[in-house]
Design an enzyme around this catalytic site. Sequence first.
Site, PDB file in Angstrom:
ATOM      1  N   SER A  70      49.455  36.126  43.794  1.00 26.24           N
ATOM      2  CA  SER A  70      48.113  36.565  43.425  1.00 26.24           C
ATOM      3  C   SER A  70      47.105  36.142  44.493  1.00 26.24           C
ATOM      4  CB  SER A  70      47.723  35.957  42.076  1.00 26.24           C
ATOM      5  OG  SER A  70      46.445  36.389  41.686  1.00 26.24           O
ATOM      6  N   GLY A  71      46.254  37.084  44.900  1.00 24.61           N
ATOM      7  CA  GLY A  71      45.272  36.808  45.933  1.00 24.61           C
ATOM      8  C   GLY A  71      45.747  37.082  47.338  1.00 24.61           C
ATOM      9  N   THR A 114      46.350  44.552  46.275  1.00 29.24           N
ATOM     10  CA  THR A 114      45.540  45.674  45.795  1.00 29.24           C
ATOM     11  C   THR A 114      44.748  46.300  46.940  1.00 29.24           C
ATOM     12  OG1 THR A 114      45.357  44.708  43.587  1.00 29.24           O
ATOM     13  CG2 THR A 114      43.697  46.327  44.211  1.00 29.24           C
ATOM     14  N   ASN A 148      41.875  34.539  42.427  1.00 27.08           N
ATOM     15  CA  ASN A 148      41.594  35.888  42.912  1.00 27.08           C
ATOM     16  C   ASN A 148      40.431  36.473  42.112  1.00 27.08           C
ATOM     17  OD1 ASN A 148      41.642  38.470  43.911  1.00 27.08           O
ATOM     18  ND2 ASN A 148      43.784  38.854  43.463  1.00 27.08           N
ATOM     19  N   SER A 168      41.882  40.419  40.638  1.00 27.08           N
ATOM     20  CA  SER A 168      43.330  40.411  40.450  1.00 27.08           C
ATOM     21  C   SER A 168      43.764  41.552  39.534  1.00 27.08           C
ATOM     22  CB  SER A 168      43.763  39.074  39.845  1.00 27.08           C
ATOM     23  OG  SER A 168      45.151  39.065  39.576  1.00 27.08           O
ATOM     24  N   SER A 169      44.734  42.333  39.982  1.00 24.19           N
ATOM     25  CA  SER A 169      45.311  43.379  39.127  1.00 24.19           C
ATOM     26  C   SER A 169      46.132  42.716  38.046  1.00 24.19           C
ATOM     27  CB  SER A 169      46.196  44.320  39.955  1.00 24.19           C
ATOM     28  OG  SER A 169      45.439  45.009  40.919  1.00 24.19           O
ATOM     29  N   GLY A 195      50.430  40.122  40.774  1.00 25.40           N
ATOM     30  CA  GLY A 195      50.755  38.956  41.569  1.00 25.40           C
ATOM     31  C   GLY A 195      51.369  37.810  40.782  1.00 25.40           C
ATOM     32  N   GLU A 220      51.543  34.253  39.622  1.00 21.33           N
ATOM     33  CA  GLU A 220      50.489  33.261  39.449  1.00 21.33           C
ATOM     34  C   GLU A 220      50.824  32.368  38.257  1.00 21.33           C
ATOM     35  OE1 GLU A 220      45.595  33.023  39.358  1.00 21.33           O
ATOM     36  OE2 GLU A 220      46.638  34.937  39.504  1.00 21.33           O
TER      37      GLU A 220
END
Length: 490
Positions: free
Chosen positions: A157-158, A162, A214, A217-218, A439, A441
């Site tokens: 994540s981050g 995306t 993030n 974040s998606s 992501g 996380e």
Amino acid sequence: MLRSNRQGPTKWVWVPHEKEGFIAGYVVSEDGDDMVTVHLMTGREVPVNINHTEKVNPPKFEKVEDMADLGYLNEASVVHNLKQRYASNMIYTYSGLFLVAVNPYYNLQIYGPDFVAAYKNKKRTEVPPHIFSIADAAFHDMLHSKENQSILITGESGAGKTENTKKVIQYLTAIAGDHKTATGLTSTGRSLEQQILCANPILESFGNAQTIRNNNSSRFGKFIRIEFNFAGQIAGANIEWYLFEKPRVTSQSKHERNYHVFYQFMKGADKSIKDRLLIDKGPEGYTFTRKCRQTIEGVDDSIDFEALVSAMDTTGFKPEEQLDLFRIIAAILHMGNMQFQATRNDEAVLREQVAAEKVCHVLGIQLSDFTRALLRPSIKAGRDWVTQSRTLQQVVLSVEALARSMYERMFGELVSRINAAMNRPDGKSTFIGVLDIAGFEILETNSFEQLCINYTNERLQQFFNRTILPLILSTAPSPLALCRVWMKSA
């Protein structure tokens, strides 16, 4: 940066370091039993087991574009090369057949029309590493082989998944749009390329949120299929989604936020719409958005709401369809403000009816039916229907489950509506798929959905290793060394 005087018999090595990862130094003495004394670049001299060190590459390999070309391919050299390129704003680096991207966390001016033109129809060796080069290779491989192509974008994540997904779509729509004709326009004059690009801000508003690591974040995975005809023109698009994080709708940690659209709607919608949906407070006035962060640094939710409405207009959402989406958002906010209390018999009852009345008004349902379904639902036992009373905890959980389910179903209908707008029944030949997985996380409180996301990432990474590693080994100048670093970094 390492000194450029690494010549002669001096033996340079990478020494593991707790904070820096690795620090370079040269061996000043060999002490026996595989122990050596190393003079570090920081000025210190430390004893270390030679088997715990890695070899340092000569200066000519500084900032190399493809890490498969490194003379000594080890974890320390890979990390050092990425750090040196990142410090020079070169965030993309090849590693054999795949591209490594390091998120700079600020906007770099490397994605404009000039860069699209610079990478169009260019071989990988002719231009610096870039996500556009990967997209261009996929496009031309599809045209030449007449076979479908897929681009896998993975990372924690981050990491920038995306954003890079958006850049791939931007590039494909740009180069395919060079050949578009009048037949590529919709009845409202909007091109298919425009609709595909506008799908992103819609999905981000309803499916992205701020997490600990993030700001955008998606919270779901998606596979975007860009379909082309034989001439290389875009002939349609389709989005498949999975692993949507429902618990975020009703609970977030104090360092996170709910989905963007809640804040965008409350801060950016016209007063007439909010009055119609009985929204008279900001995020701090609703339970499902009160206990977390209200703002994101550098982000204006009201401006993002304008961009959302503009994107929905371009995609073909009618005003009444947009209102229905915001109706669900408002109903969920009102649900969070419903208050219950327990009687002496431990049965749940409404403490006050204001929030429940707002829910029913917004959704157009009867208050008596709604409260009865929550407080005393009817269940089927055999052939008979039995009315069952609920405890306070059961009712609270039921309200949260209802809010989560409504939001997930709304999101599914939203994606279906976008797919319908981008669908073209004729002329499809091949497609390029872009897989953007949610992501990896570890949050303060991890939901079952987050566990599934992390597990899926691990399984997908293993599949990727088994599929790509043989290809890398067959093309690498030093297969054994590349295998070693690949397995250490995976």
